[in-house]
Design an enzyme around this catalytic site. Structure first.
Site, PDB file in Angstrom:
ATOM      1  N   ARG A   8       0.822  -1.221   0.000  1.00 13.81           N
ATOM      2  CA  ARG A   8       0.000   0.000   0.000  1.00 13.81           C
ATOM      3  C   ARG A   8       0.853   1.266   0.000  1.00 13.81           C
ATOM      4  NH1 ARG A   8      -5.197  -1.957   3.633  1.00 13.81           N
ATOM      5  NH2 ARG A   8      -6.377  -2.544   1.796  1.00 13.81           N
TER       6      ARG A   8
ATOM      7  N   GLY B 145     -13.735  -3.927   0.096  1.00 12.81           N
ATOM      8  CA  GLY B 145     -15.104  -3.421   0.246  1.00 12.81           C
ATOM      9  C   GLY B 145     -15.502  -2.406  -0.815  1.00 12.81           C
TER      10      GLY B 145
ATOM     11  N   LYS C 128     -20.969 -17.755  -0.435  1.00 11.00           N
ATOM     12  CA  LYS C 128     -22.402 -17.606  -0.182  1.00 11.00           C
ATOM     13  C   LYS C 128     -23.104 -16.657  -1.137  1.00 11.00           C
ATOM     14  CE  LYS C 128     -22.170 -18.374   4.778  1.00 11.00           C
ATOM     15  NZ  LYS C 128     -22.290 -17.713   6.064  1.00 11.00           N
TER      16      LYS C 128
ATOM     17  N   GLY D 144     -11.364  -9.176  -1.876  1.00  9.68           N
ATOM     18  CA  GLY D 144     -11.020 -10.216  -0.907  1.00  9.68           C
ATOM     19  C   GLY D 144     -10.244 -11.386  -1.450  1.00  9.68           C
TER      20      GLY D 144
HETATM   21  P1  AMP Z   1     -15.938 -15.257  -0.727  1.00  7.12           P
HETATM   22  O1  AMP Z   1     -15.189 -14.603   0.388  1.00  7.12           O
HETATM   23  O2  AMP Z   1     -17.426 -15.154  -0.623  1.00  7.12           O
HETATM   24  O3  AMP Z   1     -15.399 -14.864  -2.096  1.00  7.12           O
HETATM   25  O4  AMP Z   1     -15.704 -16.832  -0.558  1.00  7.12           O
HETATM   26  C1  AMP Z   1     -14.458 -17.395  -0.779  1.00  7.12           C
HETATM   27  C2  AMP Z   1     -14.419 -18.720  -0.107  1.00  7.12           C
HETATM   28  O5  AMP Z   1     -15.375 -19.588  -0.692  1.00  7.12           O
HETATM   29  C3  AMP Z   1     -13.088 -19.426  -0.243  1.00  7.12           C
HETATM   30  O6  AMP Z   1     -12.510 -19.512   1.031  1.00  7.12           O
HETATM   31  C4  AMP Z   1     -13.442 -20.792  -0.814  1.00  7.12           C
HETATM   32  O7  AMP Z   1     -12.747 -21.840  -0.164  1.00  7.12           O
HETATM   33  C5  AMP Z   1     -14.918 -20.896  -0.530  1.00  7.12           C
HETATM   34  N1  AMP Z   1     -15.566 -21.819  -1.454  1.00  7.12           N
HETATM   35  C6  AMP Z   1     -15.526 -21.807  -2.786  1.00  7.12           C
HETATM   36  N2  AMP Z   1     -16.183 -22.843  -3.304  1.00  7.12           N
HETATM   37  C7  AMP Z   1     -16.667 -23.566  -2.281  1.00  7.12           C
HETATM   38  C8  AMP Z   1     -17.437 -24.777  -2.165  1.00  7.12           C
HETATM   39  N3  AMP Z   1     -17.842 -25.450  -3.255  1.00  7.12           N
HETATM   40  N4  AMP Z   1     -17.737 -25.216  -0.937  1.00  7.12           N
HETATM   41  C9  AMP Z   1     -17.310 -24.546   0.144  1.00  7.12           C
HETATM   42  N5  AMP Z   1     -16.604 -23.403   0.119  1.00  7.12           N
HETATM   43  C10 AMP Z   1     -16.282 -22.910  -1.081  1.00  7.12           C
END
Ligand code: AMP
Length: 402
Positions: free
Chosen positions: A41, A383, A202, A360
């Site tokens: 940064r 964010g 999610k 992220g």
């Molecule tokens: P996010 O922060 O919402 O982008 O989520 C990223 C996280 O989603 C990572 O740590 C991945 O390990 C997890 N992830 C991706 N695909 C899957 C899956 N099929 N089942 C469980 N976790 C997952």
């Protein structure tokens, strides 16, 4: 989207020699035991600092560190950043114990043209996060112009990111300019067709983002844990996979919205399944819709999904990516993310695709695939990047509009 840049400052304001630029930077760096452990940064701010120094301006740096919540918290001082910054700039950097008031004023007055000073954590004052006009006026008294080089803080309407921009002639710094240009090329004003990849854990955390994207993109590939929720909503067996079954109706709404808006949704057609998330564990490839047992977990997209997604990418000119396609931290469940990332990066490097990723885990996933340098742009803004993908106005950017 037009915004005022440093070049505009030099054109319209003419001579910046001896003028004081208040420059908002993101120096919220990782630190351990009072030492900076990653200076990315700090490096990001160098082009702006150098450009202003070359023009003979005094550079007064404003930044926040951590969350002191409007109180002086000595462990959250920006002082430990000074040595690293001096080494990177190759010139002395002064430090003022307060970002407003007589001491800061005197220290700035004392600087030579081209001199640099770092002012203490703006969040030591409650007026910063409250965007208090009186505090913004105190900041404004210290300078002649305002430069915002902290895109990552632009989703917050704080005094040093928004209020101050309304009080002084305000410009985007070089890193802010690069980020805004990349975002504009990816979503604001992209060359069509445009494809998005959204993965991650999610649906619920990316609802606004999905809703905004289906209205803007020609194609949208959904992967990761959130794809499981969509598969479930289509009546497919997902065994014991991570999914938000209560989001079933929402997933259907998004599918309908995509159909109405002419956005082709690409859900995985084959899947990598295992009973445990462990490196190198036994796994198998199944087709979406196959019967699974209760302890089967879908952990990645399969090779047919990757091939279909890569072919879809070949038919597009612009790509925007947030979120991994599988559990990329645990090989072999990184395979789809890595294969698609390498395909995307090769096309970007060849100049046939504008490819922008960020937010992220996407940054670590692209780093893991070894492709970050070949992407058109990778945003580390977190964010702010996500809010921008959600289509939300960013107060710190609006204040720089030309
Ligand atoms: P996010 O922060 O919402 O982008 O989520 C990223 C996280 O989603 C990572 O740590 C991945 O390990 C997890 N992830 C991706 N695909 C899957 C899956 N099929 N089942 C469980 N976790 C997952």
């Amino acid at each position: 989207m037009t915004f005022r840049t440093l070049d505009d400052a030099m054109k319209s304001g003419g001579d910046l020699a001896g003028k004081t630029a208040l420059v908002r930077v993101d120096f919220n760096v990782p630190m351990e035991g009072g030492k900076v452990t990653d200076d990315t940064r700090l490096r990001v701010a160098l082009p702006t600092i150098q450009k202003l120094r070359d023009a003979g301006a005094k550079v007064a740096l404003l930044a926040h560190f951590d969350r002191p919540k409007g109180k002086v918290v000595p462990s959250m001082s920006l002082q430990p950043v000074v040595d690293d910054l001096e080494a990177l700039i190759g010139a002395p950097v002064r430090f003022a114990d307060d970002c407003v008031g007589d001491e800061a004023k005197a220290a700035i007055a004392d600087l030579d043209a081209g001199g640099v000073i770092l002012l203490e954590n703006v969040r030591f004052h409650a007026g910063e996060e409250a965007n208090d006009p009186a505090f913004a006026r105190q900041l404004a008294q210290l300078g002649d112009l305002y430069v915002n080089d902290a895109f990552s803080a632009a989703h917050r309407a704080h005094a040093s990111t928004e209020g101050l921009a309304r009080l002084l002639p305000a410009y985007a710094g070089e890193s802010m300019r690069r980020e805004l240009e990349a975002l504009d090329a990816a979503l604001g004003n992209p060359t069509k067709p445009v494809i998005g990849i959204v993965g991650g854990a999610k649906v619920s955390t990316k609802l606004d983002l999905l809703k905004n994207l289906v209205g803007q993109l020609d194609k949208l590939a959904i992967g990761g844990g959130m794809a499981n929720t969509f598969l479930y909503a289509q009546g497919f067996d997902i065994g014991g996979s991570l999914a938000e079954k209560d989001m079933e109706a929402t997933a259907r709404e998004i599918m309908q919205e995509a159909a109405d808006r002419g956005c082709e949704l690409l859900l995985p057609i084959d899947l990598i399944v295992a009973t445990e998330v462990k490196p190198g564990i036994d796994h198998r490839t199944v087709e979406a819709g196959d019967t699974l047992s209760a302890d089967d977990k879908i952990l990645d997209a399969g090779p047919a999904s990757v091939a279909r997604l890569n072919a879809a990418i070949d038919g597009c000119k612009t790509l925007i990516w947030n979120g991994p396609l599988g559990v990329f931290e645990v090989p072999p469940f990184d395979a789809a993310t890595v294969a698609v990332a390498r395909h995307v990066a090769a096309r970007a490097k060849a100049g046939s695709l504008v490819a922008v990723g960020g937010g992220g885990d996407t940054v670590s996933a692209l780093n893991h695939a070894g492709v970050s340098d070949d992407m058109t742009f990778v945003s580390t803004a977190g964010g702010a990047f996500l809010e921008w993908m959600e289509g939300k106005p960013l107060p710190g950017v609006l204040a720089l509009r030309g």
